[in-house]
Motif scaffolding. Structure first.
Motif, mmCIF file in Angstrom:
data_model
loop_
_atom_site.group_PDB
_atom_site.id
_atom_site.type_symbol
_atom_site.label_atom_id
_atom_site.label_comp_id
_atom_site.label_asym_id
_atom_site.label_seq_id
_atom_site.Cartn_x
_atom_site.Cartn_y
_atom_site.Cartn_z
ATOM 1 N N GLN A 140 0.741 -1.445 -0.264
ATOM 2 C CA GLN A 140 0.057 0.027 0.218
ATOM 3 C C GLN A 140 0.889 1.174 0.105
ATOM 4 N N GLU A 141 0.374 2.329 -0.699
ATOM 5 C CA GLU A 141 1.098 3.459 -0.620
ATOM 6 C C GLU A 141 1.520 4.110 0.757
ATOM 7 N N HIS A 142 0.486 3.920 1.945
ATOM 8 C CA HIS A 142 0.413 4.474 3.051
ATOM 9 C C HIS A 142 1.204 3.721 4.153
ATOM 10 N N LEU A 143 1.766 2.260 3.487
ATOM 11 C CA LEU A 143 2.241 1.391 4.284
ATOM 12 C C LEU A 143 3.772 1.281 3.989
ATOM 13 N N LEU A 144 4.867 1.238 5.133
ATOM 14 C CA LEU A 144 5.962 0.719 4.994
ATOM 15 C C LEU A 144 6.495 -0.311 6.057
ATOM 16 N N ALA A 145 6.603 -1.260 5.452
ATOM 17 C CA ALA A 145 7.063 -2.631 6.280
ATOM 18 C C ALA A 145 8.623 -2.602 6.234
ATOM 19 N N VAL A 146 8.840 -2.534 7.884
ATOM 20 C CA VAL A 146 10.366 -2.641 7.856
ATOM 21 C C VAL A 146 10.779 -3.792 8.899
ATOM 22 N N ALA A 147 12.109 -4.408 8.437
ATOM 23 C CA ALA A 147 12.508 -5.492 9.397
ATOM 24 C C ALA A 147 12.918 -4.771 10.615
ATOM 25 N N LEU A 148 12.509 -5.476 11.703
ATOM 26 C CA LEU A 148 12.638 -4.858 13.125
ATOM 27 C C LEU A 148 12.763 -5.833 14.190
ATOM 28 N N ASP A 149 13.811 -6.114 14.732
ATOM 29 C CA ASP A 149 14.093 -6.831 16.044
ATOM 30 C C ASP A 149 14.521 -5.891 16.871
ATOM 31 N N VAL A 150 13.367 -5.474 17.881
ATOM 32 C CA VAL A 150 13.675 -4.445 18.931
ATOM 33 C C VAL A 150 14.639 -4.557 19.913
ATOM 34 N N THR A 151 15.207 -5.859 19.960
ATOM 35 C CA THR A 151 16.307 -6.285 20.758
ATOM 36 C C THR A 151 17.647 -5.774 20.187
ATOM 37 N N VAL A 152 17.716 -5.253 19.069
ATOM 38 C CA VAL A 152 18.890 -4.727 18.234
ATOM 39 C C VAL A 152 18.526 -3.444 18.140
ATOM 40 N N PRO A 153 19.291 -2.515 18.916
ATOM 41 C CA PRO A 153 19.205 -1.103 18.641
ATOM 42 C C PRO A 153 19.450 -0.499 17.351
ATOM 43 N N ALA A 154 20.421 -0.962 16.619
ATOM 44 C CA ALA A 154 20.941 -0.410 15.298
ATOM 45 C C ALA A 154 19.461 -0.694 14.350
ATOM 46 N N GLN A 155 18.928 -1.894 14.767
ATOM 47 C CA GLN A 155 17.571 -1.825 13.707
ATOM 48 C C GLN A 155 16.472 -0.967 13.966
ATOM 49 N N SER A 156 16.589 -0.623 15.242
ATOM 50 C CA SER A 156 15.377 0.477 15.768
ATOM 51 C C SER A 156 15.887 1.764 14.950
ATOM 52 N N THR A 157 17.102 1.916 15.028
ATOM 53 C CA THR A 157 17.594 3.448 14.538
ATOM 54 C C THR A 157 17.258 3.412 12.917
ATOM 55 N N ALA A 158 17.856 2.124 12.304
ATOM 56 C CA ALA A 158 17.488 1.931 10.830
ATOM 57 C C ALA A 158 15.956 2.209 10.349
ATOM 58 N N ALA A 159 15.055 1.609 11.076
ATOM 59 C CA ALA A 159 13.733 1.433 10.986
ATOM 60 C C ALA A 159 13.216 2.840 10.952
ATOM 61 N N VAL A 160 13.306 3.636 12.172
ATOM 62 C CA VAL A 160 13.159 5.076 12.311
ATOM 63 C C VAL A 160 13.539 5.835 10.908
ATOM 64 N N ALA A 161 14.821 5.789 10.548
ATOM 65 C CA ALA A 161 15.220 6.578 9.617
ATOM 66 C C ALA A 161 14.640 6.281 8.309
ATOM 67 N N ALA A 162 14.245 4.925 7.901
ATOM 68 C CA ALA A 162 13.611 4.584 7.011
ATOM 69 C C ALA A 162 12.224 5.265 6.734
ATOM 70 N N GLY A 163 11.371 5.406 7.903
ATOM 71 C CA GLY A 163 10.231 5.535 8.194
ATOM 72 C C GLY A 163 10.196 7.123 7.897
ATOM 73 N N ILE A 164 10.940 7.877 8.441
ATOM 74 C CA ILE A 164 11.236 9.446 8.312
ATOM 75 C C ILE A 164 11.361 9.598 6.729
ATOM 76 N N GLU A 165 12.369 8.777 6.093
ATOM 77 C CA GLU A 165 12.967 9.047 4.802
ATOM 78 C C GLU A 165 11.268 8.907 3.718
#
Length: 277
Positions: A46-71
């Motif tokens: 969907q245009e309004h949906l961004l699916a991101v790989a996110l294992d919340v136990t890995v801080p770097a993945q949180s940072t990457a997921a947030v960056a991808a969402g903001i982009e």
């Protein structure tokens, strides 16, 4: 005005329902899960949906997921820390790895994602955070010390965080669901410590039978919970605590009565520890 949501644990259960409700309201959603393909499988492309790989136990993945969402969407208005699971069984036989894993997902994972989201919310001077706790964060129970204590930690963190962030225009709510009809009590979301010691076996068997009996028969409707969160996110003020389900109300009322009785029974002893005035 449409909002941008970030939801963890969004491939199934409450997280998936919250994502559906936000999308149905015309909002944009950054949906995170360890396997992002499961989100796309459930919600499509969907245009309004961004699916991101996110294992919340890995801080770097949180940072990457947030960056991808903001982009993709420019900012984040609402964060839902939903990822979690339950570990049950006698505490004495829980390993250090069991304890660390429970807290890594239920507590530290929420903290990692929130730290990644806060700079943007702080700069825009607005934001909503919903930490999905549980009635297990209101009242402890036998054979549930790991899960209950992790949710108690989430409650205390949410209250403290709310006080820090309120002056910055960011609101925080600890959401306390009762039993909702998801797969949470299925093997995908529950782990048990074997009661190898005979003293604990009857208690664990009783609890496991009770939880198995409730699985997929829970009173709560997850779609209704999701709609409530979307509605609350649009209100000027959101509550510090939000009980979800009639059973959650009953648990809280029981706790309040228990605590009030305890205070009165021990009031003299408690007060006796002050210096003389």
């Amino acid at each position: 005005m449409s909002k941008v949501w970030m939801i963890t644990g969004a491939s199934r259960g409450l997280g998936l329902e919250i994502a559906k409700a936000a999308l149905a309201a015309g909002d944009q959603v950054i949906a995170g899960a360890r396997d992002a393909a499961k989100i796309t499988s459930a919600l499509g492309t969907q245009e309004h949906l961004l699916a991101v790989a996110l294992d919340v136990t890995v801080p770097a993945q949180s940072t990457a997921a947030v960056a991808a969402g903001i982009e993709r969407f420019g900012h984040i208005d609402v964060l839902v820390n939903n990822a979690g699971y339950g570990h049950f069984g006698p505490f004495e036989q829980a390993s250090a790895d069991d304890i660390e894993a429970q807290y890594s997902v239920n507590v530290f994972g929420a903290m990692h994602v929130t730290r990644a989201v806060l700079p943007g919310m702080r700069q825009q001077k607005s934001g909503r955070i919903f930490n999905i706790s549980s009635v297990a964060g209101l009242k402890g129970g036998p054979m549930a010390s790991l899960y209950c204590s992790s949710k108690f930690a989430l409650e205390g963190w949410s209250e403290s965080l709310a006080g820090e962030l309120q002056p910055l225009g960011i609101q925080v709510t600890a959401v306390e669901p009762g039993f909702f009809r998801t797969d949470f009590l299925e093997p995908t979301s529950v782990r048990y410590t074997d009661a190898a010691l005979p003293e604990y076996a009857p208690g664990l068997e009783q609890m496991q039978a009770w939880l198995n009996g409730k699985s997929l028969q829970q009173e709560g409707d997850p779609a209704k919970l999701a709609k409530v969160l979307v509605d609350v996110a649009s209100k000027p003020e959101q509550p510090l605590h939000l009980l979800m389900g009639s059973d959650a109300i009953a648990w809280m009322e029981d706790r309040l009565q228990r605590d009030a009785k305890n205070v009165e029974e021990w009031r003299t002893v408690s007060a006796s520890t002050d210096f003389p005035m």
